[in-house]
Design an enzyme around this catalytic site. Structure first.
Site, short mmCIF file in Angstrom:
data_model
loop_
_atom_site.label_atom_id
_atom_site.label_comp_id
_atom_site.label_asym_id
_atom_site.label_seq_id
_atom_site.Cartn_x
_atom_site.Cartn_y
_atom_site.Cartn_z
CG ASN A 122 -11.84 2.21 3.22
OD1 ASN A 122 -11.43 2.39 2.35
ND2 ASN A 122 -12.39 2.95 4.00
CG ASN A 155 -8.59 8.06 0.22
OD1 ASN A 155 -7.58 7.20 0.54
ND2 ASN A 155 -9.95 8.03 0.85
CG ASN A 185 -1.15 -0.72 5.18
OD1 ASN A 185 -0.63 -1.59 5.95
ND2 ASN A 185 -1.84 -1.24 4.33
CG ASN A 223 -10.57 4.04 7.97
OD1 ASN A 223 -10.55 3.17 8.88
ND2 ASN A 223 -9.76 3.82 6.88
CD GLU A 261 -7.18 1.53 0.81
OE1 GLU A 261 -7.09 2.66 1.03
OE2 GLU A 261 -6.20 0.69 1.19
CB CYS A 303 -3.97 5.63 6.31
SG CYS A 303 -2.79 4.63 5.04
CG ASN A 326 -1.99 0.74 1.48
OD1 ASN A 326 -2.37 1.24 2.47
ND2 ASN A 326 -2.36 1.65 0.38
CG HIS A 353 -13.16 -0.58 7.10
ND1 HIS A 353 -12.08 -0.87 6.26
CD2 HIS A 353 -12.49 0.44 7.84
CE1 HIS A 353 -10.89 -0.21 6.40
NE2 HIS A 353 -11.24 0.66 7.44
CB CYS A 363 -6.81 -2.10 3.47
SG CYS A 363 -7.93 -0.72 4.09
N GLY A 364 -4.50 -1.32 6.05
CA GLY A 364 -4.27 -1.92 7.59
C GLY A 364 -5.33 -1.65 8.21
CB THR A 365 -8.08 0.91 8.60
OG1 THR A 365 -8.27 1.36 7.14
CG2 THR A 365 -7.30 2.04 9.49
N GLY A 366 -8.41 -1.88 7.09
CA GLY A 366 -9.27 -2.94 6.49
C GLY A 366 -9.05 -4.16 7.14
#
Ligand SMILES: N[C@H](CCC[C@H](N)C(=O)O)C(=O)O
Length: 297
Positions: free
Chosen positions: A200, A66, A77, A167, A218, A75, A13, A169, A227-230
C-alpha cells in the site's frame, strides 16, 4: 446461490459485508472481483466476511478481500464496519468485541456516539515485515526511522518508510497532498517487484505535530478515499521520524481518522456507516462479470 449483504463505508472506504455465520459464504477471488466491480456488481474497495472464529478467545473471524480478489491481512476502516455490522445484525451484543485476523486478535469498541475504536494489533517497521528486497538500495536514518530510496521506472526516487500494520505499507512525505503524484507513482510502488507481496503506497503531508493529510494508493484497490491501516502506518512513520506526536488527526479525502500510538499500543477511531442491505445471486453475478471479458477480448 443467494447471498445477503450489507454495503458499508468507513470514511468513504467502501465495503460489501457478508455474514458467513448464518449463511454459507465461500468467497473466491473471482467472486470477490465480481462483487467489488462498480458496474457489474455491488461495488466496493474491499469485501469483508464475518465468520465463526478459529481462535478460542475471539468472538468472530474477520476476513478481508481486495477488489482485485486477493485476500489480505487487515483492513482498519473495515474493522470498524465489522463491529457495527455484528451489532446491527444481532450476531453479538458484546462490546468490546475481539476479532481474529491472520496475525492475531484485535479488540474493537463501539462508543455511544457511534464512533468505533480499534486496537490495531501488531506494528513492525522492518523491510522483512513488508517483504521488501533492500539489496543494493540506498537508505538513511531519520530520527528512529530508516528511509529507503526506491528508483522507479518514471525516473523518480521516492524515500519510503516501511511499516506493517499486519498489512504492508510504504509511506512517503510530500509537500502538497493535492499535487502528490498518487496516480503516477502509486501503481509503480504498489506493484514494484521489490515488494514480494506488493504494498500500500501512502503519501502524507505534515500539517503540524498533531495532524497530517493522507492519500493512499492501496494494494489491490487503487486510490481509496481513506485507508485505516494507511493512517496508522503514516502516523507511526511520522512519530518515528520525529515529525509527529500522538494523537494524530489524519485528514483523508473521505473524512478524518484519529490515531494514537505510544510506541506499543496503536489505536484508531473513526466512523462506520451502513448504507444499504440487499441480496445477490452470486453465481449469476459472477457469470455476467466473466462474460464481459468474453465480449471485449
Ligand atoms: N488494500 C489493503 C487492504 C485494505 C486496507 C484499507 N482499506 C484499510 O482501511 O486499512 C491491503 O492490500 O493491504
Amino acid at each position: 446461490m443467494i447471498w445477503n449483504f450489507t454495503k458499508m463505508h468507513g470514511a468513504g472506504n467502501d465495503f460489501v459485508v457478508l455474514d458467513g455465520v448464518r449463511q454459507a459464504i465461500e468467497m473466491t477471488p473471482e467472486r470477490a472481483r465480481a462483487l467489488a466491480d462498480r458496474h457489474f456488481g455491488v461495488g466496493a474497495d474491499q469485501l469483508l466476511v464475518v465468520e465463526n472464529p478459529l481462535h478460542p478467545e475471539a468472538d468472530f473471524r474477520y476476513r478481508v478481500f481486495n477488489a482485485d480478489g486477493g485476500e489480505v491481512e487487515h483492513c482498519g476502516n473495515g474493522a470498524r464496519c465489522f463491529v457495527r455490522f455484528v451489532h446491527d445484525q444481532g450476531l453479538s451484543r458484546r462490546n468490546p468485541l475481539r476479532a481474529e485476523i491472520c496475525t492475531g486478535l484485535i479488540t474493537l469498541f463501539e462508543s455511544e456516539s457511534g464512533e468505533v475504536a480499534v486496537d490495531m494489533g501488531s506494528t513492525r517497521y522492518d523491510p522483512a515485515a513488508v517483504h521488501f528486497d533492500t539489496q543494493g538500495l540506498q537508505s538513511h536514518t531519520k530520527g528512529q526511522d530508516t528511509l529507503w530510496q526506491l528508483p522507479l521506472p518514471d525516473g523518480s526516487t521516492p524515500e519510503l518508510s516501511l511499516v506493517a500494520i499486519s498489512n504492508p505499507h510504504a509511506v512517503q512525505i510530500v509537500t502538497d497532498i493535492e499535487t502528490a503524484p498518487v496516480a503516477q507513482t502509486g501503481p509503480l510502488i504498489e506493484s514494484n517487484p521489490r515488494f514480494a507481496q506488493r504494498v500500500n503506497a501512502g503519501f502524507m503531508q505534515v500539517l503540524d505535530r498533531h495532524s497530517i493529510k493522507l492519500r493512499v494508493f492501496e494494494r489491490g484497490a487503487g486510490e481509496t478515499l481513506a485507508c485505516g491501516t494507511g493512517a496508522c502506518a503514516a502516523t507511526v512513520a511520522g512519530i518515528r521520524q520525529g515529525l509527529l506526536d500522538s494523537p494524530v488527526l489524519v485528514h483523508t479525502r473521505g473524512g478524518p481518522l484519529n490515531i494514537e500510538w505510544d510506541g506499543t499500543a496503536l489505536r484508531m477511531s473513526g466512523p462506520a456507516v451502513s448504507v444499504f442491505s440487499g441480496q445477490i445471486d452470486i453465481d449469476a453475478l459472477t457469470h455476467s462479470f466473466n462474460s464481459k471479458d468474453a465480449n471485449h477480448p
